[in-house]
Design an enzyme around this catalytic site. Structure first.
Site, PDB file in Angstrom:
ATOM      1  N   SER A 168      31.955 -32.132 -12.515  1.00  0.00           N
ATOM      2  CA  SER A 168      32.104 -31.758 -11.352  1.00  0.00           C
ATOM      3  C   SER A 168      31.021 -32.782 -11.013  1.00  0.00           C
ATOM      4  O   SER A 168      30.688 -33.914 -11.816  1.00  0.00           O
ATOM      5  CB  SER A 168      31.842 -30.894 -11.028  1.00  0.00           C
ATOM      6  OG  SER A 168      32.152 -30.476  -9.277  1.00  0.00           O
ATOM      7  N   TYR A 170      35.860 -38.641  -2.672  1.00  0.00           N
ATOM      8  CA  TYR A 170      35.450 -37.906  -3.893  1.00  0.00           C
ATOM      9  C   TYR A 170      34.698 -36.773  -3.770  1.00  0.00           C
ATOM     10  O   TYR A 170      35.099 -36.000  -4.777  1.00  0.00           O
ATOM     11  CB  TYR A 170      34.414 -38.961  -4.223  1.00  0.00           C
ATOM     12  CG  TYR A 170      33.212 -38.906  -5.688  1.00  0.00           C
ATOM     13  CD1 TYR A 170      34.382 -38.777  -6.527  1.00  0.00           C
ATOM     14  CD2 TYR A 170      32.022 -37.837  -5.104  1.00  0.00           C
ATOM     15  CE1 TYR A 170      33.034 -38.551  -7.951  1.00  0.00           C
ATOM     16  CE2 TYR A 170      31.346 -37.651  -6.675  1.00  0.00           C
ATOM     17  CZ  TYR A 170      31.998 -37.609  -8.125  1.00  0.00           C
ATOM     18  OH  TYR A 170      31.391 -37.146  -9.100  1.00  0.00           O
ATOM     19  N   LYS A 216      36.196 -33.352  -5.689  1.00  0.00           N
ATOM     20  CA  LYS A 216      35.555 -32.173  -6.716  1.00  0.00           C
ATOM     21  C   LYS A 216      34.667 -31.364  -6.057  1.00  0.00           C
ATOM     22  O   LYS A 216      34.904 -30.131  -6.755  1.00  0.00           O
ATOM     23  CB  LYS A 216      33.653 -33.139  -6.754  1.00  0.00           C
ATOM     24  CG  LYS A 216      33.723 -34.197  -7.804  1.00  0.00           C
ATOM     25  CD  LYS A 216      34.420 -34.205  -9.175  1.00  0.00           C
ATOM     26  CE  LYS A 216      33.812 -35.155  -9.657  1.00  0.00           C
ATOM     27  NZ  LYS A 216      34.192 -35.678 -11.594  1.00  0.00           N
TER      28      LYS A 216
END
Length: 272
Positions: free
Chosen positions: A134, A148, A152
């Site tokens: 992660s 992004y 995550k």
């Protein structure tokens, strides 16, 4: 005792570093990459202990086939390291549908498909360890990395839930949450939106904060990852780097303070 480890995104960065460290100490490694030539040096050096597989993690059928081939070749898969991923740089308004979907396909869905594929093998074995790479940006956020961040955050929620579902099968889940490191993640491995001038000031502020002292040394992560893989009681979450913990702590203290200041309103909304 040597382990069999399946690792994605092994052509460069963390994936290549960790794959070589595992091979060096005698583990068997299934290393995947889109371009297999990037693994030629490891194949030449470690021979039959490495199984290189060409893989686009976005292809669910190919993910399942790769996991099954690895199991057939080595007889077991002790550890899956879902490392493949990239960063999309750009404001949320700038991001196209194609860019948004591709970011989620690689960082979230590719990880999901491989996780699903390995679970039957690990359940049958009665043990296993799935390590999801992660990011600290799965817990806190930065501007111009919205998609992004979202990918995550999704990995965090998926994996925390998964840990509760598979613990009884002897399967451990760990989220590795690195802070920034001096890999090519923000260079050749990244993607960029088409910039809108309205966000120039936001980009400039972001860039001004990227000083060299905040980036860790990629090679320094290897002992931590090896220790994690060898642990009989691995943690659900592991930061990599010294910047992540204080940043997350400060952010969550702010969140709790804000939640607390609105607690009366929130409680009244319960209705009874």
């Amino acid at each position: 005792m040597a382990k069999t480890i399946f690792i994605t995104g092994a052509s460069r960065g963390f994936g290549k570093l960790w794959a070589e460290a595992l091979l060096h100490r005698g583990d068997k490694v299934i290393a995947t990459a889109r371009d297999l030539s990037a693994l030629d040096d490891l194949v030449s050096k470690y021979g039959e202990n490495i199984l290189p597989l060409q893989l686009d993690v976005n292809d669910r059928a190919a993910d399942i086939a790769a996991i099954n081939k690895a199991k057939e070749h080595f007889g077991s898969i002790d550890v899956l390291i879902n490392n493949a991923g990239y960063g999309l740089f750009g404001s949320i308004e700038e991001t196209t549908e194609k860019e948004a979907r591709e970011q989620m396909e690689t960082n979230f869905f590719g990880l999901l498909w491989l996780t699903q594929a390995v679970l039957p093998i690990m359940r049958e074995q009665g043990y296993g360890h799935i390590i999801q790479v992660s990011s600290v940006l799965g817990l806190v956020t930065l501007p111009v990395l919205g998609l992004y961040n979202a990918s995550k955050f999704a990995v965090e929620g998926l994996s925390e839930t998964l840990a509760t579902e598979v613990k009884g099968f002897g399967i451990n889940i760990t989220l590795i949450e690195p802070n920034g490191f001096a890999t090519d993640w923000a260079g050749a491995s990244s993607a960029q939106t088409v910039a809108m001038p309205e966000y120039d000031a936001v980009r400039a502020a972001f860039q001004s904060g990227l000083t060299n002292d905040i980036f860790g040394v990629p090679e320094a992560t290897t002992p931590a990852v090896l220790k994690l893989i060898d642990s009989e009681t691995p943690p659900l979450r592991l930061f990599l780097g010294k910047m992540a913990h204080p940043w997350v702590k400060q952010t969550y203290e702010g969140r709790f303070a804000e939640w607390g200041s609105w607690d009366e309103v929130a409680s009244a909304a319960h209705g009874k």
